[in-house]
Write a protein that holds these residues in place. Structure first.
Motif, PDB file in Angstrom:
ATOM      1  N   GLY A   1       8.824  -0.959 -13.978  1.00 47.76           N
ATOM      2  CA  GLY A   1       8.100   0.003 -14.782  1.00 47.76           C
ATOM      3  C   GLY A   1       6.602  -0.064 -14.555  1.00 47.76           C
ATOM      4  O   GLY A   1       6.071  -1.071 -14.082  1.00 47.76           O
ATOM      5  N   ARG A   2       5.915   1.024 -14.931  1.00 48.17           N
ATOM      6  CA  ARG A   2       4.483   1.116 -14.692  1.00 48.17           C
ATOM      7  C   ARG A   2       3.667   1.075 -15.969  1.00 48.17           C
ATOM      8  O   ARG A   2       2.459   1.316 -15.959  1.00 48.17           O
ATOM      9  N   ASP A   3       4.330   0.809 -17.096  1.00 49.65           N
ATOM     10  CA  ASP A   3       3.587   0.644 -18.347  1.00 49.65           C
ATOM     11  C   ASP A   3       4.292  -0.409 -19.185  1.00 49.65           C
ATOM     12  O   ASP A   3       5.349  -0.924 -18.813  1.00 49.65           O
ATOM     13  N   ASP A   4       3.693  -0.736 -20.325  1.00 48.27           N
ATOM     14  CA  ASP A   4       4.224  -1.823 -21.146  1.00 48.27           C
ATOM     15  C   ASP A   4       5.534  -1.461 -21.828  1.00 48.27           C
ATOM     16  O   ASP A   4       6.319  -2.345 -22.156  1.00 48.27           O
ATOM     17  N   PHE A   5       5.772  -0.161 -22.055  1.00 49.82           N
ATOM     18  CA  PHE A   5       7.007   0.221 -22.731  1.00 49.82           C
ATOM     19  C   PHE A   5       8.197   0.158 -21.777  1.00 49.82           C
ATOM     20  O   PHE A   5       9.234  -0.416 -22.114  1.00 49.82           O
ATOM     21  N   THR A   6       8.072   0.739 -20.579  1.00 51.65           N
ATOM     22  CA  THR A   6       9.180   0.657 -19.632  1.00 51.65           C
ATOM     23  C   THR A   6       9.328  -0.754 -19.073  1.00 51.65           C
ATOM     24  O   THR A   6      10.417  -1.143 -18.644  1.00 51.65           O
ATOM     25  N   GLY A   7       8.241  -1.526 -19.095  1.00 50.70           N
ATOM     26  CA  GLY A   7       8.309  -2.925 -18.700  1.00 50.70           C
ATOM     27  C   GLY A   7       7.877  -3.157 -17.259  1.00 50.70           C
ATOM     28  O   GLY A   7       8.553  -2.712 -16.327  1.00 50.70           O
ATOM     29  N   ARG A   8       6.780  -3.870 -17.082  1.00 52.44           N
ATOM     30  CA  ARG A   8       6.255  -4.095 -15.740  1.00 52.44           C
ATOM     31  C   ARG A   8       7.085  -5.092 -14.937  1.00 52.44           C
ATOM     32  O   ARG A   8       6.917  -5.204 -13.717  1.00 52.44           O
ATOM     33  N   LEU A   9       7.971  -5.823 -15.626  1.00 52.35           N
ATOM     34  CA  LEU A   9       8.924  -6.711 -14.946  1.00 52.35           C
ATOM     35  C   LEU A   9      10.357  -6.297 -15.299  1.00 52.35           C
ATOM     36  O   LEU A   9      11.272  -7.124 -15.331  1.00 52.35           O
ATOM     37  N   THR A  10      10.522  -5.007 -15.544  1.00 52.41           N
ATOM     38  CA  THR A  10      11.833  -4.444 -15.880  1.00 52.41           C
ATOM     39  C   THR A  10      12.124  -3.286 -14.932  1.00 52.41           C
ATOM     40  O   THR A  10      11.238  -2.484 -14.633  1.00 52.41           O
ATOM     41  N   THR A  11      13.363  -3.207 -14.446  1.00 52.64           N
ATOM     42  CA  THR A  11      13.759  -2.065 -13.627  1.00 52.64           C
ATOM     43  C   THR A  11      14.772  -1.227 -14.390  1.00 52.64           C
ATOM     44  O   THR A  11      15.593  -1.755 -15.148  1.00 52.64           O
ATOM     45  N   ARG A  12      14.715   0.090 -14.181  1.00 45.86           N
ATOM     46  CA  ARG A  12      15.591   1.033 -14.870  1.00 45.86           C
ATOM     47  C   ARG A  12      16.184   1.983 -13.827  1.00 45.86           C
ATOM     48  O   ARG A  12      15.452   2.757 -13.206  1.00 45.86           O
ATOM     49  N   THR A  13      17.489   1.903 -13.665  1.00 41.95           N
ATOM     50  CA  THR A  13      18.192   2.616 -12.602  1.00 41.95           C
ATOM     51  C   THR A  13      19.205   3.569 -13.209  1.00 41.95           C
ATOM     52  O   THR A  13      20.051   3.151 -14.009  1.00 41.95           O
ATOM     53  N   GLY A  14      19.144   4.857 -12.859  1.00 40.87           N
ATOM     54  CA  GLY A  14      20.007   5.864 -13.478  1.00 40.87           C
ATOM     55  C   GLY A  14      21.010   6.494 -12.536  1.00 40.87           C
ATOM     56  O   GLY A  14      21.399   5.903 -11.519  1.00 40.87           O
ATOM     57  N   ALA A  15      21.447   7.723 -12.875  1.00 41.21           N
ATOM     58  CA  ALA A  15      22.422   8.501 -12.091  1.00 41.21           C
ATOM     59  C   ALA A  15      23.727   7.736 -11.868  1.00 41.21           C
ATOM     60  O   ALA A  15      24.320   7.806 -10.802  1.00 41.21           O
ATOM     61  N   LEU A  16      24.195   7.014 -12.886  1.00 47.72           N
ATOM     62  CA  LEU A  16      25.369   6.160 -12.692  1.00 47.72           C
ATOM     63  C   LEU A  16      26.663   6.943 -12.523  1.00 47.72           C
ATOM     64  O   LEU A  16      27.594   6.466 -11.876  1.00 47.72           O
ATOM     65  N   VAL A  17      26.752   8.137 -13.092  1.00 48.35           N
ATOM     66  CA  VAL A  17      27.970   8.931 -12.904  1.00 48.35           C
ATOM     67  C   VAL A  17      28.174   9.201 -11.421  1.00 48.35           C
ATOM     68  O   VAL A  17      29.303   9.117 -10.908  1.00 48.35           O
ATOM     69  N   SER A  18      27.116   9.502 -10.712  1.00 45.61           N
ATOM     70  CA  SER A  18      27.201   9.793  -9.281  1.00 45.61           C
ATOM     71  C   SER A  18      27.394   8.529  -8.452  1.00 45.61           C
ATOM     72  O   SER A  18      28.031   8.567  -7.403  1.00 45.61           O
ATOM     73  N   ARG A  19      26.868   7.410  -8.920  1.00 45.74           N
ATOM     74  CA  ARG A  19      26.769   6.218  -8.081  1.00 45.74           C
ATOM     75  C   ARG A  19      27.864   5.176  -8.299  1.00 45.74           C
ATOM     76  O   ARG A  19      28.136   4.380  -7.398  1.00 45.74           O
ATOM     77  N   SER A  20      28.468   5.152  -9.465  1.00 45.99           N
ATOM     78  CA  SER A  20      29.336   4.030  -9.824  1.00 45.99           C
ATOM     79  C   SER A  20      30.650   4.493 -10.440  1.00 45.99           C
ATOM     80  O   SER A  20      30.684   4.892 -11.601  1.00 45.99           O
ATOM     81  N   PRO A  21      31.749   4.436  -9.684  1.00 48.08           N
ATOM     82  CA  PRO A  21      33.050   4.822 -10.253  1.00 48.08           C
ATOM     83  C   PRO A  21      33.434   4.017 -11.490  1.00 48.08           C
ATOM     84  O   PRO A  21      34.004   4.569 -12.433  1.00 48.08           O
TER      85      PRO A  21
END
Length: 301
Positions: free
Chosen positions: A54-74
């Protein structure tokens, strides 16, 4: 420090909703098997490892957020459409909508050194404009162990009725400590936030949330899971991610085709199966449901 109630995976919908309505959150233990946890982790980790923090304190500078799971993960599709949780979500949100829909899918990885996330409400995705209704039914599925030390989600039980500007004291905050395969279930109104990770390993959870069928989704499913992918899914999952009308006249479209080459006013699933006849906002069932709802709210004369 308050302790979150924990129920077995076999808990009934009534048992889940009883605690959810009282506390705003609970844990369902061991909903996924160890094999299912391994499967979903194998599917998501290449995307997680490629995700920037993340690029700010709310999303977390040492946190990753990965989406589009319907497309990516059965395997995540099975989690999204899990019968017990979809039934609980539908019953919980039923007073405020005709249909529910998927709101977002996101792998949240809290890395060592990440401070606590600010305490907040997820319903603030729509600002503070919604009043007197509950718009969300949320889940976080533990892919790794969730402990106080590695960033287990902070939760404030009983805070659903608080004003938006109320801030919890330290002794009002509990932690969703749980085993891999367990699920934190919480409402859009309960105060919560990611925990601080003072351990040497990552805390990985999958956030899957549901909302009212007439609200805009936080994760745009039509872009994350476009028709060419969505048409390979089950009809139930297609409808859940948004390829269905939210109510009688909510979500139809007109295919942008040459004059006379296509229908007018078709439901979203026309983009997947091409089935439509006539020109109408929605089905007779949805119209009847709307009519009954309006009639029930008419004042007595």
């Amino acid at each position: 420090m308050p302790k979150l109630e924990t129920l077995p995976a076999t808990a009934t919908t009534d048992e889940i909703l009883s605690i959810l309505n009282r506390d705003g959150a609970l844990i369902l233990k061991d909903v996924l098997s160890a094999a299912q946890v391994r499967a979903v982790r194998d599917e998501i980790m290449p995307y997680v490892e490629a995700t920037e923090p993340g690029r700010d304190d709310f999303t977390g500078r040492l946190t990753t957020r990965t989406g589009a799971l319907v497309s990516r993960s059965p395997t995540s599709r099975e989690m999204i459409a899990h019968p017990k949780l979809v039934e609980a979500a539908a019953n919980f949100l039923k007073p405020y909508c005709e249909r529910i829909q998927l709101h977002l899918t996101q792998v949240i990885r809290i890395r060592p050194g990440q401070p606590k996330q600010p305490i907040h409400r997820d319903r603030w995705a729509w600002g503070t404009f919604l009043k007197d209704i509950e718009p969300q039914f949320n889940t976080i599925w533990a892919v790794t162990e969730f402990t106080h030390e590695n960033g287990a989600t902070q939760v404030v039980p009983g805070s659903t009725g608080w004003p938006d500007d109320r801030r919890p004291t330290t002794d009002e905050i509990g932690y969703a400590e749980m085993s891999p395969g367990s699920v934190l279930v919480y409402t859009g109104s309960v105060f919560h936030g990611g925990g601080e990770n003072i351990s040497s390993g990552d805390r990985i959870g999958i956030n899957i949330t549901y909302t009212l069928g007439w609200l805009r989704q936080e994760e745009n499913q039509y872009l994350s899971c476009p028709p060419e992918i969505a048409r390979t899914l089950s009809p139930e999952l297609q409808a859940l991610i948004g390829y269905a009308l939210g109510s009688y006249a909510l979500g139809y479209y007109t295919p942008p085709l040459p004059a006379g080459k296509g229908p007018e006013l078709v439901p979203p699933d026309f983009a997947l199966n091409g089935n439509a006849s006539g020109s109408a906002f929605g089905s007779e069932d949805l119209l009847q449901s709307l009519s009954e709802s309006v009639s029930a709210k008419e004042p007595a004369r």
